[in-house]
Design a protein around this motif. Sequence first.
Motif, PDB file in Angstrom:
ATOM      1  N   ARG A 137       0.833  -1.210   0.000  1.00 21.46           N
ATOM      2  CA  ARG A 137       0.000   0.000   0.000  1.00 21.46           C
ATOM      3  C   ARG A 137       0.868   1.261   0.000  1.00 21.46           C
ATOM      4  O   ARG A 137       0.636   2.200  -0.760  1.00 21.46           O
ATOM      5  N   HIS A 138       1.911   1.262   0.848  1.00 25.61           N
ATOM      6  CA  HIS A 138       2.796   2.430   0.927  1.00 25.61           C
ATOM      7  C   HIS A 138       3.616   2.592  -0.352  1.00 25.61           C
ATOM      8  O   HIS A 138       3.853   3.717  -0.799  1.00 25.61           O
ATOM      9  N   GLU A 139       4.051   1.484  -0.932  1.00 27.04           N
ATOM     10  CA  GLU A 139       4.794   1.566  -2.193  1.00 27.04           C
ATOM     11  C   GLU A 139       3.921   2.162  -3.289  1.00 27.04           C
ATOM     12  O   GLU A 139       4.393   2.958  -4.106  1.00 27.04           O
ATOM     13  N   LYS A 140       2.633   1.790  -3.322  1.00 25.45           N
ATOM     14  CA  LYS A 140       1.704   2.371  -4.300  1.00 25.45           C
ATOM     15  C   LYS A 140       1.563   3.873  -4.068  1.00 25.45           C
ATOM     16  O   LYS A 140       1.581   4.658  -5.016  1.00 25.45           O
ATOM     17  N   LYS A 141       1.428   4.263  -2.789  1.00 23.09           N
ATOM     18  CA  LYS A 141       1.294   5.692  -2.478  1.00 23.09           C
ATOM     19  C   LYS A 141       2.541   6.447  -2.893  1.00 23.09           C
ATOM     20  O   LYS A 141       2.466   7.543  -3.464  1.00 23.09           O
ATOM     21  N   ILE A 142       3.705   5.876  -2.607  1.00 24.74           N
ATOM     22  CA  ILE A 142       4.971   6.522  -2.979  1.00 24.74           C
ATOM     23  C   ILE A 142       5.063   6.641  -4.500  1.00 24.74           C
ATOM     24  O   ILE A 142       5.461   7.685  -5.027  1.00 24.74           O
ATOM     25  N   ALA A 143       4.677   5.599  -5.216  1.00 26.00           N
ATOM     26  CA  ALA A 143       4.715   5.636  -6.684  1.00 26.00           C
ATOM     27  C   ALA A 143       3.776   6.720  -7.206  1.00 26.00           C
ATOM     28  O   ALA A 143       4.129   7.471  -8.130  1.00 26.00           O
ATOM     29  N   GLU A 144       2.580   6.806  -6.609  1.00 27.90           N
ATOM     30  CA  GLU A 144       1.632   7.850  -7.024  1.00 27.90           C
ATOM     31  C   GLU A 144       2.195   9.242  -6.742  1.00 27.90           C
ATOM     32  O   GLU A 144       2.093  10.143  -7.582  1.00 27.90           O
ATOM     33  N   MET A 145       2.782   9.406  -5.556  1.00 24.83           N
ATOM     34  CA  MET A 145       3.352  10.701  -5.187  1.00 24.83           C
ATOM     35  C   MET A 145       4.525  11.047  -6.091  1.00 24.83           C
ATOM     36  O   MET A 145       4.679  12.203  -6.509  1.00 24.83           O
ATOM     37  N   THR A 146       5.348  10.068  -6.419  1.00 31.39           N
ATOM     38  CA  THR A 146       6.489  10.288  -7.310  1.00 31.39           C
ATOM     39  C   THR A 146       5.998  10.713  -8.686  1.00 31.39           C
ATOM     40  O   THR A 146       6.535  11.665  -9.288  1.00 31.39           O
ATOM     41  N   LYS A 147       4.955  10.054  -9.190  1.00 33.94           N
ATOM     42  CA  LYS A 147       4.402  10.395 -10.496  1.00 33.94           C
ATOM     43  C   LYS A 147       3.852  11.819 -10.483  1.00 33.94           C
ATOM     44  O   LYS A 147       4.126  12.613 -11.385  1.00 33.94           O
ATOM     45  N   LYS A 148       3.113  12.153  -9.421  1.00 38.33           N
ATOM     46  CA  LYS A 148       2.565  13.513  -9.302  1.00 38.33           C
ATOM     47  C   LYS A 148       3.689  14.539  -9.217  1.00 38.33           C
ATOM     48  O   LYS A 148       3.624  15.603  -9.819  1.00 38.33           O
TER      49      LYS A 148
END
Length: 179
Positions: A137-148
């Motif tokens: 879940r945290h890796e997905k959030k980090i990936a989303e934040m990195t993309k943003k």
Amino acid sequence: MQRITIEEMRAVYLQQILGGHERLAEFIANRWLFRNMDIYRFFEESLEKISPEFEKITELPADQAEALLKEACEKFGCEKTFCFVAINDVVLPKPLFERLQRQALEHLSVRQKDEPADEQEEAEARLRAEMDRLKERHEKKIAEMTKKHQQEVQRLQKEISQLKAECLNMRTARSVSRG
């Protein structure tokens, strides 16, 4: 009811049964038999082979009882076999009944010694699964934040380029108007 543990219920039931509460004992025995119809059918079929009127048997011959118990323990385990024999008053020779009781207690003791380790392993497995789920879940959030963040950086770079171009255009326009 949600706060009562199985162990607490087991202790109360045992106390009541040992205190002579026949209806409760009969209820629990019937529930156990209902959940273990496979062993009931096994004994019914096996005893019918020995005598069609197996209810009238006063004591099973030792050799037949020995063979019956051996097969039952292999199929259902000693604990389950002992429970069935005790609940249904299967007429075994006393030495065989006592041996079956000892075997059931030994198996129960071994199982209880293994249970804490099994419970701990299950708890650890649940914890690992929860940790893996949280990590994912945290890796997905980090990936989303990195993309943003990357999109924002690109947007800002375009904006800077546009501002630079505007500044350059303004300087050029001033130079031309001065000149």
